[in-house]
Design a protein around this motif. Structure first.
Motif, PDB file in Angstrom:
ATOM      1  N   SER A   4      49.303  38.655  23.906  1.00 43.71           N
ATOM      2  CA  SER A   4      47.846  38.648  24.023  1.00 43.71           C
ATOM      3  C   SER A   4      47.402  37.755  25.186  1.00 43.71           C
ATOM      4  O   SER A   4      46.249  37.747  25.553  1.00 43.71           O
ATOM      5  N   ARG A   5      48.320  37.001  25.760  1.00 43.33           N
ATOM      6  CA  ARG A   5      47.981  36.123  26.877  1.00 43.33           C
ATOM      7  C   ARG A   5      48.373  36.713  28.223  1.00 43.33           C
ATOM      8  O   ARG A   5      48.359  36.019  29.238  1.00 43.33           O
ATOM      9  N   LYS A   6      48.791  37.971  28.236  1.00 42.69           N
ATOM     10  CA  LYS A   6      49.234  38.593  29.483  1.00 42.69           C
ATOM     11  C   LYS A   6      48.162  38.471  30.565  1.00 42.69           C
ATOM     12  O   LYS A   6      48.439  38.121  31.706  1.00 42.69           O
ATOM     13  N   LYS A   7      46.917  38.734  30.144  1.00 40.87           N
ATOM     14  CA  LYS A   7      45.822  38.756  31.100  1.00 40.87           C
ATOM     15  C   LYS A   7      45.633  37.406  31.786  1.00 40.87           C
ATOM     16  O   LYS A   7      45.275  37.347  32.970  1.00 40.87           O
ATOM     17  N   SER A   8      45.877  36.319  31.050  1.00 38.85           N
ATOM     18  CA  SER A   8      45.621  34.994  31.612  1.00 38.85           C
ATOM     19  C   SER A   8      46.610  34.655  32.726  1.00 38.85           C
ATOM     20  O   SER A   8      46.412  33.707  33.472  1.00 38.85           O
ATOM     21  N   LEU A   9      47.697  35.425  32.839  1.00 40.31           N
ATOM     22  CA  LEU A   9      48.673  35.166  33.904  1.00 40.31           C
ATOM     23  C   LEU A   9      48.477  36.125  35.084  1.00 40.31           C
ATOM     24  O   LEU A   9      49.294  36.164  35.999  1.00 40.31           O
ATOM     25  N   SER A  10      47.375  36.900  35.055  1.00 41.84           N
ATOM     26  CA  SER A  10      47.211  37.943  36.072  1.00 41.84           C
ATOM     27  C   SER A  10      46.949  37.380  37.473  1.00 41.84           C
ATOM     28  O   SER A  10      47.059  38.111  38.448  1.00 41.84           O
ATOM     29  N   THR A  11      46.625  36.079  37.577  1.00 46.09           N
ATOM     30  CA  THR A  11      46.380  35.520  38.915  1.00 46.09           C
ATOM     31  C   THR A  11      47.682  35.179  39.637  1.00 46.09           C
ATOM     32  O   THR A  11      47.656  34.827  40.812  1.00 46.09           O
ATOM     33  N   ILE A  12      48.811  35.267  38.943  1.00 42.01           N
ATOM     34  CA  ILE A  12      50.088  34.949  39.597  1.00 42.01           C
ATOM     35  C   ILE A  12      50.452  36.077  40.558  1.00 42.01           C
ATOM     36  O   ILE A  12      50.582  37.231  40.144  1.00 42.01           O
ATOM     37  N   SER A  13      50.560  35.740  41.858  1.00 40.54           N
ATOM     38  CA  SER A  13      50.860  36.818  42.810  1.00 40.54           C
ATOM     39  C   SER A  13      52.340  36.866  43.155  1.00 40.54           C
ATOM     40  O   SER A  13      52.879  37.929  43.424  1.00 40.54           O
ATOM     41  N   SER A  14      53.017  35.719  43.167  1.00 43.85           N
ATOM     42  CA  SER A  14      54.461  35.769  43.396  1.00 43.85           C
ATOM     43  C   SER A  14      55.138  34.524  42.840  1.00 43.85           C
ATOM     44  O   SER A  14      54.500  33.479  42.655  1.00 43.85           O
TER      45      SER A  14
ATOM     46  N   ILE B 156      42.904  26.835  36.779  1.00 48.07           N
ATOM     47  CA  ILE B 156      43.006  25.470  36.262  1.00 48.07           C
ATOM     48  C   ILE B 156      43.806  25.417  34.958  1.00 48.07           C
ATOM     49  O   ILE B 156      44.446  24.432  34.635  1.00 48.07           O
ATOM     50  N   SER B 157      43.812  26.538  34.205  1.00 48.31           N
ATOM     51  CA  SER B 157      44.525  26.538  32.918  1.00 48.31           C
ATOM     52  C   SER B 157      45.985  26.940  33.047  1.00 48.31           C
ATOM     53  O   SER B 157      46.626  27.191  32.024  1.00 48.31           O
ATOM     54  N   LEU B 158      46.515  27.036  34.266  1.00 49.32           N
ATOM     55  CA  LEU B 158      47.897  27.514  34.392  1.00 49.32           C
ATOM     56  C   LEU B 158      48.881  26.727  33.522  1.00 49.32           C
ATOM     57  O   LEU B 158      49.646  27.339  32.768  1.00 49.32           O
ATOM     58  N   PRO B 159      48.877  25.383  33.573  1.00 49.30           N
ATOM     59  CA  PRO B 159      49.825  24.668  32.708  1.00 49.30           C
ATOM     60  C   PRO B 159      49.626  25.012  31.231  1.00 49.30           C
ATOM     61  O   PRO B 159      50.585  25.263  30.506  1.00 49.30           O
ATOM     62  N   TYR B 160      48.356  25.097  30.805  1.00 45.42           N
ATOM     63  CA  TYR B 160      48.080  25.472  29.418  1.00 45.42           C
ATOM     64  C   TYR B 160      48.622  26.872  29.133  1.00 45.42           C
ATOM     65  O   TYR B 160      49.309  27.094  28.130  1.00 45.42           O
ATOM     66  N   ASN B 161      48.328  27.820  30.021  1.00 40.66           N
ATOM     67  CA  ASN B 161      48.799  29.191  29.796  1.00 40.66           C
ATOM     68  C   ASN B 161      50.314  29.282  29.780  1.00 40.66           C
ATOM     69  O   ASN B 161      50.892  30.127  29.101  1.00 40.66           O
ATOM     70  N   LEU B 162      50.973  28.396  30.527  1.00 33.44           N
ATOM     71  CA  LEU B 162      52.438  28.428  30.549  1.00 33.44           C
ATOM     72  C   LEU B 162      53.043  27.913  29.238  1.00 33.44           C
ATOM     73  O   LEU B 162      54.229  28.099  28.993  1.00 33.44           O
TER      74      LEU B 162
END
Lengths: 504, 304
Positions: free
Chosen positions: A136-146, A164-170
């Motif tokens: 369900s968190r797939k969308k939150s990682l959509s800004t990762i380009s490479s 800004i939430s990248l560490p949280y999303n990880l």
């Protein structure tokens, strides 16, 4: 609304007292019997995972059993809500916020014996973002380009825009071995425990992993025992078949543990919200006045206490007190049937109206629906209750948006973002909120992010976007012989490695 | 035929098996991917064709949700359900046969009547209620047996496993023996009024000896056919008991599969249980023939 505030403090007081009791028992324990480092902790739960892979639709049960125990992420969401580095020894963000460089912990090995390398990390992140991922968190990682791996211990993540939430999303991304072949019925993680056996319909047992890179667990292993009925689970704790219940869901059963010195009842911070969600796209719920009228017509305090007694918390919006952007908004639409009637008249519904409330067939929704029905009858609104299963709910409401209003429990931490998505099932569409939520993610600082989300939070409360009935209590009950367990259960996690059990 | 009805009924249920895999927060593309994976996006005719071909190959497939082989999962579950069913069946027979005979022979005495009354009661009460009662008494209050669950080691810990199955076995046996007892009683009554028993007595054998030598064999035939039906019912009725006692058996697998719309699991469980019920019927038939030579002759006549 001082009464409400007292209630909240009351809850905190209980939690604090319980912690003190816990501490006192802990100390007393040292004299009676030493903590037994070889003891196996038996945990009772209602949430058996459907499979063992959190990207293959395993359900919330897998977070409980595996997060932090079997699998670790680059970061970990601690029980107090803090995000701390785990497999990431160091991390650095570029000035524009678009490049993150992670250095991995040295000497980490998977349960299969393979060493942890940057390639595993790349593979793991891509797995969550892949086409077939059910996370369900797939969308939150959509800004990762490479993702680049310049050497064995360095991972460079490039983003298309600030996040800004990248560490949280990880914290949701398990680091798995890229050589692992079967992750739905076995595992290959780096955590302090490895999977010993999974007996479907019954239990998952974990044993200590000898080559763990960090501190060894304080116990000899854990077994998660799964139950389908809350009563059977309570009986298991009463008879000593389990040591601890991760989350008590039946209010009636608490009395038998509360007055018994052999058990400890602890109320932690919860993130599960009972929501009366309207379909904001359709008449009459597209009218803010109607939504506010409904919010004012329901005595939430009486609802909560009739279901949970002294437990649980009232909320004035979708944000629980543990989210950094919490604001007390319980006085935006306080209980006031008279002004509810007035608002209805202003909206052109002086004679009320009729709607169907789609009600999931499991607790507490049917009881809540009846309460809502009787409260709204007092202001002239007729509610027809339609009972549906969880599976139907997903097809009819979540996917097809074919409903007027529904009840649903929303379990996740930091999920205000749903109000920033006009296509979400409840169809709330306020361009200002959409903009605030989207831009909060690209904030340069956490302070800025918090400020924006607080503002969004206030607006959704003013708009009465949904009816936020109450926050479920998060109650852990254990035998008095065990201690060191997490009490908040954020995102359903249950870290087992600090739990100790005294020899009897 | 049964499988066609099953296929249609399952598809009539509202909901989608893909829903068990995705959660709130998933976007439409993810939901589509999940539906593609389980095949629920295909036209019904195509789904049906796939279903028939795999059935013809006796391939029960893999679960949509857990992704494990359905057959293996069923075999693991049978390790709980089969002992549970057989042991409760045996216990029920041990209770019902002597008591049934006794209540027929001593129908005039007070305990004969009492047994009849109690068995009436036993038919009337639901299984889960007996289960909850036994748990409260023997597990929660007396702490003699676990309140539910099955040891993680399974039958590798035979003592623990038997202890876990004790209350469920008693629960089923109590309810089952109540109805069995009534059949045994009426079969015994028939035998008591029969000419051959009177003749045996006239030729000088004692009452007990006549009953054992001539009565049991004659009375057993109708009882065995009932036993077969009862055994099949118990196997299916285990759903309720397994839920009350949290046992990882076939019944709880079926229940969960229906909740999740996990079609391969539902179809697999129903297929295997139908097979078992047919087998039980077959063995009950064989047993009857073995007990009563007249039935064997009848079969021989037909063949000729």
């Amino acid at each position: 609304m001082t009464r409400m505030r007292t209630r909240k403090n009351h809850g905190l007081l209980i939690a604090a007292t319980a912690m003190l009791v816990l501490a006192a028992f802990g100390r007393a324990g040292a004299q009676e019997g030493e903590a037994d480092a070889a003891a196996v902790i038996r945990i009772g739960s209602l949430y058996e995972p459907q499979n063992l892979d959190n990207t293959a639709g395993a359900g919330q049960g897998i977070n409980e059993a595996f997060n932090g125990n079997v699998y670790e992420g680059l970061f970990q969401l601690e029980d107090n809500g803090e995000v701390v580095p785990k497999l990431a020894l160091e991390h650095e963000m570029s000035d524009d916020g678009l490049t993150y460089t992670f250095t991995l912990q040295p000497d980490v090995t998977f349960h299969s014996g393979d060493p942890l390398t940057s390639a595993d990390v790349k593979y793991s992140i891509e797995r969550v973002a892949s086409e077939n991922s059910k996370s369900s968190r797939k969308k939150s990682l959509s800004t990762i380009s490479s993702i680049e791996t310049p050497d064995e211990r360095t991972v460079v993540v490039r983003l298309s825009e600030r996040s800004i939430s990248l560490p949280y999303n990880l914290t949701y991304v398990w680091i798995v071995n890229d050589e692992a072949t079967d992750l739905t019925s076995s595992e290959d993680g780096t955590g302090p425990y490895r999977l010993d056996a999974w007996r479907r319909g019954s239990s998952i047992s974990l044993v200590s992993f000898e080559d763990y890179w960090g501190d060894a667990p304080a116990n000899g292993g854990v077994t998660f025992n799964y139950f389908t009925e809350a009563t059977s689970l309570n009986n298991a704790l009463l008879t000593g078949a389990v040591d601890i219940i991760t989350s008590v869901q039946s209010p009636d059963s608490l009395a038998q543990f509360q007055d018994n010195p052999a058990f400890i009842v602890t109320e932690g911070q919860s993130t599960t919200k009972e929501v009366l969600a309207y379909n904001d796209r359709v008449e009459p719920f597209s009218n803010v006045k109607v939504r506010k009228a409904i919010a004012r017509a329901i005595d939430k305090e009486r609802l909560l206490s009739s279901i949970w007694g002294d437990y649980g918390t009232l909320i004035g919006s979708f944000v629980p007190p543990t989210d950094p952007w919490y604001v007390d908004l319980t006085d935006v639409d306080p209980y006031d049937p008279e002004s509810a009637k007035q608002l209805l008249a202003e909206a052109g519904y002086a004679d009320g109206f009729t709607f169907t409330l789609e009600t999931p067939n499991y607790d507490p929704h049917p009881i809540v629906a009846q309460f809502v029905q009787s409260e709204l009858a007092k202001v002239g609104i007729t509610v027809n209750i339609n009972i549906i299963t969880a599976n139907e709910w997903y097809t009819k409401i979540y996917q097809a948006h074919d409903f007027q209003a529904t009840l649903q429990e929303h379990v996740n931490h930091r999920d205000i973002v749903f109000y920033g998505n006009p296509d979400f099932y409840w169809g709330y569409n306020n361009p200002e909120v959409v903009e605030l939520i989207a831009s909060s993610e690209t904030s340069a600082s956490e302070a800025e992010q918090v400020e924006k989300l607080k503002e969004a939070n206030r607006i959704i409360a003013e708009d009465a976007a949904s009816g936020w009935l109450y926050l479920y209590p998060q109650i852990v009950v254990s035998s008095a012989t065990v201690s060191g367990y997490p009490v908040n259960g954020l995102n359903s996690q249950f870290f087992a490695y600090d739990i100790t059990k005294r020899a009897q | 035929m049964a499988s066609i009805v099953l296929f249609v009924l399952l598809r009539l249920l509202p909901g989608d098996p893909a829903n068990a895999l995705v959660s709130v927060g998933a976007d439409p593309a993810q939901i589509e991917a999940a539906r593609r994976q389980v095949g629920s996006d295909l036209p019904l005719a195509q789904q049906f064709l796939q279903f028939l071909t795999s059935l013809a190959r006796l391939d029960l497939g893999t679960s949509f949700v857990s992704r494990t082989s359905v057959l293996q999962e069923i075999l693991a579950r049978l390790a709980v359900t089969v002992p549970l069913t057989l042991l409760s069946f045996m216990l029920a027979v041990l209770i019902a046969v002597p008591l049934g005979i006794l209540s027929a022979v001593k129908a005039e005495r007070w305990f004969g009547a009492l047994i009849s009354v109690i068995s009436q009661l036993g038919i009337a009460i639901p299984v889960f209620w007996v289960g909850i009662l036994l748990v409260t008494l023997f597990a929660v209050n007396l702490r003699l047996f676990p309140s539910g669950g099955f040891p993680p080691q399974g039958w590798a810990a035979p003592f623990e496993a038997l202890r876990a199955l004790f209350l469920p076995i008693v629960t089923i046996a109590v309810v089952m023996s109540a109805s069995l007892l009534r059949y045994v009683r009426s079969a015994t009554q028939d035998v008591l009024g029969s000419d051959y028993l009177r003749t045996a007595r006239a030729l000088g054998s004692g009452f007990a000896e006549a009953l054992i030598r001539h009565g049991i064999r004659n009375g057993a035939v109708p009882v065995v056919s009932i036993l077969g039906i009862e055994l099949a019912t118990t196997l299916l009725g285990a759903v309720v008991v397994e839920r009350v006692f949290t046992l990882p058996g076939l019944g709880s697998m079926l229940l969960l599969a229906i909740e999740q719309r996990d079609y391969p699991n539902i179809q697999g469980v129903l297929f295997i249980s139908t097979l078992l019920v047919l087998l039980i019927g077959f063995f009950a038939d064989l047993a009857q023939r073995w007990i009563d030579p007249r039935l064997r002759e009848k079969l021989g006549n037909i063949r000729r």
